[in-house]
Design a protein around this motif. Structure first.
Motif, PDB file in Angstrom:
ATOM      1  N   HIS A 374       9.649  99.735  39.118  1.00 52.53           N
ATOM      2  CA  HIS A 374       8.815 100.510  38.684  1.00 52.53           C
ATOM      3  C   HIS A 374       8.733 101.874  38.844  1.00 52.53           C
ATOM      4  O   HIS A 374       8.376 102.692  38.236  1.00 52.53           O
ATOM      5  CB  HIS A 374       7.251 100.157  38.976  1.00 52.53           C
ATOM      6  CG  HIS A 374       7.148  98.649  38.563  1.00 52.53           C
ATOM      7  ND1 HIS A 374       6.756  98.484  37.466  1.00 52.53           N
ATOM      8  CD2 HIS A 374       6.859  97.593  39.277  1.00 52.53           C
ATOM      9  CE1 HIS A 374       6.467  97.018  37.268  1.00 52.53           C
ATOM     10  NE2 HIS A 374       6.554  96.547  38.427  1.00 52.53           N
ATOM     11  N   ARG A 437       0.592 103.711  42.273  1.00 59.07           N
ATOM     12  CA  ARG A 437       0.541 103.939  40.877  1.00 59.07           C
ATOM     13  C   ARG A 437       0.840 105.249  40.412  1.00 59.07           C
ATOM     14  O   ARG A 437       1.348 105.783  39.296  1.00 59.07           O
ATOM     15  CB  ARG A 437      -1.177 103.977  40.645  1.00 59.07           C
ATOM     16  CG  ARG A 437      -1.624 102.379  40.894  1.00 59.07           C
ATOM     17  CD  ARG A 437      -3.106 102.166  40.497  1.00 59.07           C
ATOM     18  NE  ARG A 437      -3.255 100.768  40.391  1.00 59.07           N
ATOM     19  CZ  ARG A 437      -3.146 100.103  39.224  1.00 59.07           C
ATOM     20  NH1 ARG A 437      -2.892 100.737  38.164  1.00 59.07           N
ATOM     21  NH2 ARG A 437      -3.524  98.968  39.222  1.00 59.07           N
ATOM     22  N   ALA A 441       3.729 106.553  37.615  1.00 64.62           N
ATOM     23  CA  ALA A 441       3.289 107.309  36.518  1.00 64.62           C
ATOM     24  C   ALA A 441       4.342 108.714  36.596  1.00 64.62           C
ATOM     25  O   ALA A 441       4.674 109.175  35.476  1.00 64.62           O
ATOM     26  CB  ALA A 441       1.776 107.806  36.532  1.00 64.62           C
ATOM     27  N   ASN A 445       6.796 105.562  33.980  1.00 66.38           N
ATOM     28  CA  ASN A 445       6.752 104.027  33.305  1.00 66.38           C
ATOM     29  C   ASN A 445       5.546 103.889  33.354  1.00 66.38           C
ATOM     30  O   ASN A 445       4.531 104.446  33.877  1.00 66.38           O
ATOM     31  CB  ASN A 445       7.538 103.299  34.465  1.00 66.38           C
ATOM     32  CG  ASN A 445       8.986 103.630  34.686  1.00 66.38           C
ATOM     33  OD1 ASN A 445       9.940 103.991  33.739  1.00 66.38           O
ATOM     34  ND2 ASN A 445       9.531 103.660  35.792  1.00 66.38           N
ATOM     35  N   PRO A 446       5.073 102.620  32.494  1.00 63.34           N
ATOM     36  CA  PRO A 446       3.756 102.237  32.433  1.00 63.34           C
ATOM     37  C   PRO A 446       3.374 101.687  33.692  1.00 63.34           C
ATOM     38  O   PRO A 446       4.125 100.925  34.198  1.00 63.34           O
ATOM     39  CB  PRO A 446       3.911 101.417  31.165  1.00 63.34           C
ATOM     40  CG  PRO A 446       5.463 100.630  31.282  1.00 63.34           C
ATOM     41  CD  PRO A 446       6.263 102.083  31.788  1.00 63.34           C
TER      42      PRO A 446
END
Length: 451
Positions: A374, A437, A441, A445-446
């Motif tokens: 991610h 998180r 971001a 990326n989502p």
């Protein structure tokens, strides 16, 4: 049914097929990590080195006095240094050319060939064994850069924890199956008309054959992607590898939170990799356990690691990957503390420790891989996964080096094993500080609902 619906169905079927092919590289190469690196090669190479040692227990490669019991640990350290030099180049070449499969094939078959060549490791040929170990280990690391770089391309953000965990489960399944065959051959070598040494060498070589054979599955099912326009201009420049490495490192400075995760992973995974590679030596040399006990214990690890990888993947859905990894690091710390106090000649206690390792091993590695996926900017998967693999295998030289030095200085494997606790404690602290998180971001990326 509309044409758009049909296209989406076909795309989903293609993705599922590619994912299944991807799982099979774990199935192919994990037998090396299990049978060779974890079970047989450490004790066997140590015995070969002892056969070549002088009266004081030292061998002298390049004129340097080395305690025979440290040869294996030092060879592992050298192998990952070699991997450090090659992995970023392979990752950069894959991203610039879009041709991951040919590079994956070259690395996989070089490693498989070196592993099969371990059949010729006998007598006092410890230098041959060290060389083959270095080649096989470095080749595995390079192949894993390319293999892991497929994950963001074949799995969406919400499914990566599950896909990564299934890959590890496939690997542990193959490792367990091969260990059963190894156990039959090793324990019954007399009935097969084989010496113990020959049985071990067959077990080592068979891992190379297995690795090469099942690599054919991912090579048939995985596909290369088109290179993005911004990357295509530098594709194929043979001399651009090192320049691209420098460019990749500079680019990673633009993503400091991704680097923070890599630093944490580097530290705690160094401890994990050292436990994996040195456990059999600790069991045989310090605890006095026989080879059959060690094989059975590692088989137990493999079986429980399948359940552990899948179980921790499910836990990540409820608690998030980061929290689940942190919990596993706490368990790793308790495992090492318990290992220090294990009584010699007590296989039951060793089995209990192996069970605990199995339950956290696969999950901590699978979730670390999916979490990192991610944090990778799109279009730079192989480059960034080369840095990840440097943390996974390529920079995991400090743990084996510390382990080898501790034994060299103290002559005690217990002192060596307890020294690894610091890797898990420090890694826990570093990972706890990473705002994942925000890191996702920042990479563009989502952000999944649960991470």
């Amino acid at each position: 049914m509309t044409a758009d619906t049909v296209d989406r169905a076909d795309e989903a079927a293609d993705r599922s097929r590619e994912q299944r092919g991807w799982y099979f590289y774990d199935f192919a190469c994990s037998v090396y990590s299990t049978s060779v690196l974890t079970v047989f090669l450490g004790p066997y190479l140590t015995s070969v080195a002892k056969a070549a040692a002088d009266a004081e227990g030292f061998v002298h490669p390049l004129g340097i006095p080395v305690r025979a019991g440290s040869v294996f640990a030092y060879a592992v350290s050298v192998s990952v240094v070699v991997a450090v030099l090659v992995m970023p180049l392979a990752g950069a070449a894959a991203d610039r050319t879009g041709r991951k499969k040919p590079l994956l094939a070259a690395a996989a078959y070089l490693g498989a060939g070196a592993t099969a060549g371990m059949f010729f490791l006998d007598g006092d040929r410890y230098l041959l064994g060290a060389l083959l170990l270095i080649v096989a280990n470095a080749s595995l690391s390079v192949s894993m850069v390319l293999y892991n770089a497929y994950l963001p391309q074949i799995a969406g953000p919400e499914e990566r924890d599950a896909v990564s965990s299934r890959g590890w489960a496939f690997g542990y399944t193959s490792g367990a199956f091969m260990l059963v065959l190894n156990l039959v051959l090793y324990t019954g070598h007399d009935s097969f008309g084989l010496s113990e040494s020959t049985a071990v060498r067959i077990c080592l070589a068979s891992a190379g054959v297995w690795w090469g054979a099942f690599t054919l599955v991912p090579l048939r099912r995985l596909r290369d992607r088109r290179v993005p326009p911004y990357a295509a201009g530098t594709a194929g420049a043979v001399g651009s590898g090192w320049r691209q490495l420098v460019a990749t490192l500079r680019d990673m400075r633009r993503h400091p939170l991704t680097l923070s995760f890599l630093l944490a992973y580097l530290v705690y995974n160094d401890g994990i990799q050292t436990v994996i590679s040195q456990a059999s030596i600790y069991g045989s040399e310090e605890l006095g356990l026989d080879q059959t006990t060690l094989i059975t214990a590692v088989l137990l690890v493999q079986i429980l690691a399948v359940a552990g990888a899948l179980g921790m993947g499910r836990m990540a859905r409820s608690y998030g990957a980061k929290r689940t990894i942190l919990g596993s690091l706490a368990v790793w710390t308790l495992i090492l503390a318990s290992g220090y106090f294990l009584p010699a000649g007590a296989p039951t206690a060793f089995y209990a420790l192996a069970a605990a390792i199995g339950l956290v091993l696969g999950g901590s590695q699978a979730l670390s891989r999916s979490l990192f996926s991610h944090l990778v900017p799109r279009g730079k998967e192989a480059e960034y996964f080369s840095a990840y693999e440097m943390s996974d295998r390529g920079l995991s030289w400090l743990g084996p080096l510390v382990f080898g030095l501790a034994y060299q200085l103290t002559g005690s494997y217990r002192d060596a094993i307890i020294s690894l606790v610091v890797f898990f404690v420090l890694g826990f602290g570093l990972l706890a500080r990473v705002p994942v998180r925000q890191a996702i971001a920042a990479a563009g990326n989502p952000v999944p609902d649960r991470i």
